[in-house]
Design a protein around this motif. Structure first.
Motif, PDB file in Angstrom:
ATOM      1  N   ASP A   1       8.113  13.729  10.096  1.00  0.00           N
ATOM      2  CA  ASP A   1       8.779  12.573   9.569  1.00  0.00           C
ATOM      3  C   ASP A   1       7.901  11.374  10.029  1.00  0.00           C
ATOM      4  O   ASP A   1       7.316  11.324  11.365  1.00  0.00           O
ATOM      5  CB  ASP A   1      10.110  12.196  10.170  1.00  0.00           C
ATOM      6  CG  ASP A   1      11.100  12.938   9.395  1.00  0.00           C
ATOM      7  OD1 ASP A   1      10.834  13.716   8.471  1.00  0.00           O
ATOM      8  OD2 ASP A   1      12.314  13.077   9.763  1.00  0.00           O
ATOM      9  N   ILE A   2       7.717  10.351   9.163  1.00  0.00           N
ATOM     10  CA  ILE A   2       7.076   9.071   9.427  1.00  0.00           C
ATOM     11  C   ILE A   2       7.941   8.129  10.394  1.00  0.00           C
ATOM     12  O   ILE A   2       9.239   8.281  10.192  1.00  0.00           O
ATOM     13  CB  ILE A   2       6.764   8.325   8.338  1.00  0.00           C
ATOM     14  CG1 ILE A   2       5.776   9.028   7.421  1.00  0.00           C
ATOM     15  CG2 ILE A   2       5.977   7.175   8.568  1.00  0.00           C
ATOM     16  CD1 ILE A   2       4.488   9.565   8.098  1.00  0.00           C
TER      17      ILE A   2
ATOM     18  N   ALA B   1      13.264  -1.310  14.487  1.00  0.00           N
ATOM     19  CA  ALA B   1      12.574  -0.890  13.845  1.00  0.00           C
ATOM     20  C   ALA B   1      11.009  -1.116  13.905  1.00  0.00           C
ATOM     21  O   ALA B   1      10.657  -1.938  14.903  1.00  0.00           O
ATOM     22  CB  ALA B   1      12.966  -1.772  12.373  1.00  0.00           C
ATOM     23  N   ARG B   2       9.868  -0.437  13.401  1.00  0.00           N
ATOM     24  CA  ARG B   2       8.735  -0.312  13.424  1.00  0.00           C
ATOM     25  C   ARG B   2       8.076  -1.690  13.699  1.00  0.00           C
ATOM     26  O   ARG B   2       7.309  -2.040  14.622  1.00  0.00           O
ATOM     27  CB  ARG B   2       7.793   0.558  12.413  1.00  0.00           C
ATOM     28  CG  ARG B   2       6.589   0.199  12.610  1.00  0.00           C
ATOM     29  CD  ARG B   2       5.358   0.832  11.362  1.00  0.00           C
ATOM     30  NE  ARG B   2       5.837   2.363  11.359  1.00  0.00           N
ATOM     31  CZ  ARG B   2       5.065   3.200  11.850  1.00  0.00           C
ATOM     32  NH1 ARG B   2       3.846   2.478  12.731  1.00  0.00           N
ATOM     33  NH2 ARG B   2       4.945   4.329  11.798  1.00  0.00           N
ATOM     34  N   ASP B   3       8.289  -2.651  12.773  1.00  0.00           N
ATOM     35  CA  ASP B   3       7.630  -3.934  12.808  1.00  0.00           C
ATOM     36  C   ASP B   3       8.152  -4.589  13.991  1.00  0.00           C
ATOM     37  O   ASP B   3       7.403  -5.503  14.560  1.00  0.00           O
ATOM     38  CB  ASP B   3       8.018  -4.776  11.421  1.00  0.00           C
ATOM     39  CG  ASP B   3       7.366  -4.245  10.114  1.00  0.00           C
ATOM     40  OD1 ASP B   3       6.286  -3.322  10.393  1.00  0.00           O
ATOM     41  OD2 ASP B   3       7.747  -4.607   9.081  1.00  0.00           O
TER      42      ASP B   3
ATOM     43  N   SER C   1       2.800  10.942  12.572  1.00  0.00           N
ATOM     44  CA  SER C   1       4.223  11.221  12.251  1.00  0.00           C
ATOM     45  C   SER C   1       4.875  11.789  13.645  1.00  0.00           C
ATOM     46  O   SER C   1       4.357  12.060  14.769  1.00  0.00           O
ATOM     47  CB  SER C   1       4.374  12.490  11.229  1.00  0.00           C
ATOM     48  OG  SER C   1       3.577  13.451  11.682  1.00  0.00           O
ATOM     49  N   ARG C   2       6.482  11.855  13.517  1.00  0.00           N
ATOM     50  CA  ARG C   2       6.911  12.230  14.705  1.00  0.00           C
ATOM     51  C   ARG C   2       6.391  13.803  15.206  1.00  0.00           C
ATOM     52  O   ARG C   2       5.907  14.501  14.473  1.00  0.00           O
ATOM     53  CB  ARG C   2       8.590  12.334  14.278  1.00  0.00           C
ATOM     54  CG  ARG C   2       9.010  11.097  13.767  1.00  0.00           C
ATOM     55  CD  ARG C   2      10.054  10.626  14.816  1.00  0.00           C
ATOM     56  NE  ARG C   2      10.622   9.322  14.016  1.00  0.00           N
ATOM     57  CZ  ARG C   2      10.818   7.966  14.822  1.00  0.00           C
ATOM     58  NH1 ARG C   2      10.169   8.080  16.004  1.00  0.00           N
ATOM     59  NH2 ARG C   2      11.530   7.237  14.121  1.00  0.00           N
TER      60      ARG C   2
ATOM     61  N   SER D   1       9.895   5.241  11.823  1.00  0.00           N
ATOM     62  CA  SER D   1      10.408   3.996  11.121  1.00  0.00           C
ATOM     63  C   SER D   1      11.109   3.194  12.354  1.00  0.00           C
ATOM     64  O   SER D   1      11.299   1.808  11.869  1.00  0.00           O
ATOM     65  CB  SER D   1      11.054   4.355  10.061  1.00  0.00           C
ATOM     66  OG  SER D   1      12.604   4.819  10.610  1.00  0.00           O
ATOM     67  N   GLY D   2      11.165   3.782  13.482  1.00  0.00           N
ATOM     68  CA  GLY D   2      11.570   2.880  14.578  1.00  0.00           C
ATOM     69  C   GLY D   2      11.919   3.893  15.676  1.00  0.00           C
ATOM     70  O   GLY D   2      11.473   5.026  15.773  1.00  0.00           O
TER      71      GLY D   2
ATOM     72  N   LEU E   1       5.220   5.241  16.405  1.00  0.00           N
ATOM     73  CA  LEU E   1       5.154   3.910  16.005  1.00  0.00           C
ATOM     74  C   LEU E   1       3.728   3.270  16.626  1.00  0.00           C
ATOM     75  O   LEU E   1       3.357   2.147  16.014  1.00  0.00           O
ATOM     76  CB  LEU E   1       6.264   3.088  16.661  1.00  0.00           C
ATOM     77  CG  LEU E   1       7.549   3.632  16.116  1.00  0.00           C
ATOM     78  CD1 LEU E   1       8.801   2.640  16.708  1.00  0.00           C
ATOM     79  CD2 LEU E   1       7.647   3.606  14.798  1.00  0.00           C
TER      80      LEU E   1
END
Length: 132
Positions: free
Chosen positions: A43-44, A101-103, A84-85, A46-47, A78
């Protein structure tokens, strides 16, 4: 969470007031039932999560590792773009965690040297403890 509770988490202990405010404004508290999956390999990212209560199991190829209160989970995916994970993360017990979250994670990493250093120390300790 209060500012003192956020600073009580080792990863966030050295944050500036602005950094604490950023965590408080953008992080979400989550409750996860035992057995629930938090992340899957491939998975990508995201956080990331920081375990507040309970235990998660990170299921790696080299064997599982258990992480508990104060430990970050999911941060590796991240740090580098397009990564990816690498593991499945499952709640071993009921878990209360903080999700970022990532950002927001990247903003903290770039603006808060104490956060970056605490994260590096955590990652280095995990790497050193991982059997070859």
């Amino acid at each position: 969470m209060t500012s003192d509770e956020i600073r009580g988490i080792p990863l966030f202990a050295g944050l500036s007031d602005a950094g604490v405010d950023r965590v408080n404004d953008h992080a979400a508290e989550l409750e996860v039932a035992a057995g629930q999956i938090l992340a899957l390999p491939g998975d990508i990212g995201s956080g990331m999560f920081v375990v507040l209560d309970g235990t998660v199991v990170v299921e790696l190829r080299g064997g599982p590792i258990e992480l508990g209160p104060g430990e970050p989970v999911g941060e590796l995916a991240l740090i580098a773009p397009d990564v990816s994970r690498i593991a499945r993360v499952r709640a071993r017990t009921p878990v209360r965690c903080l999700g970022l979250a990532r950002d927001d994670f990247l903003d903290l990493l770039e603006s808060e040297p104490s956060f970056a250093l605490a994260l590096l120390r955590t990652l280095a300790a995990r790497l050193a403890a991982t059997p070859a």
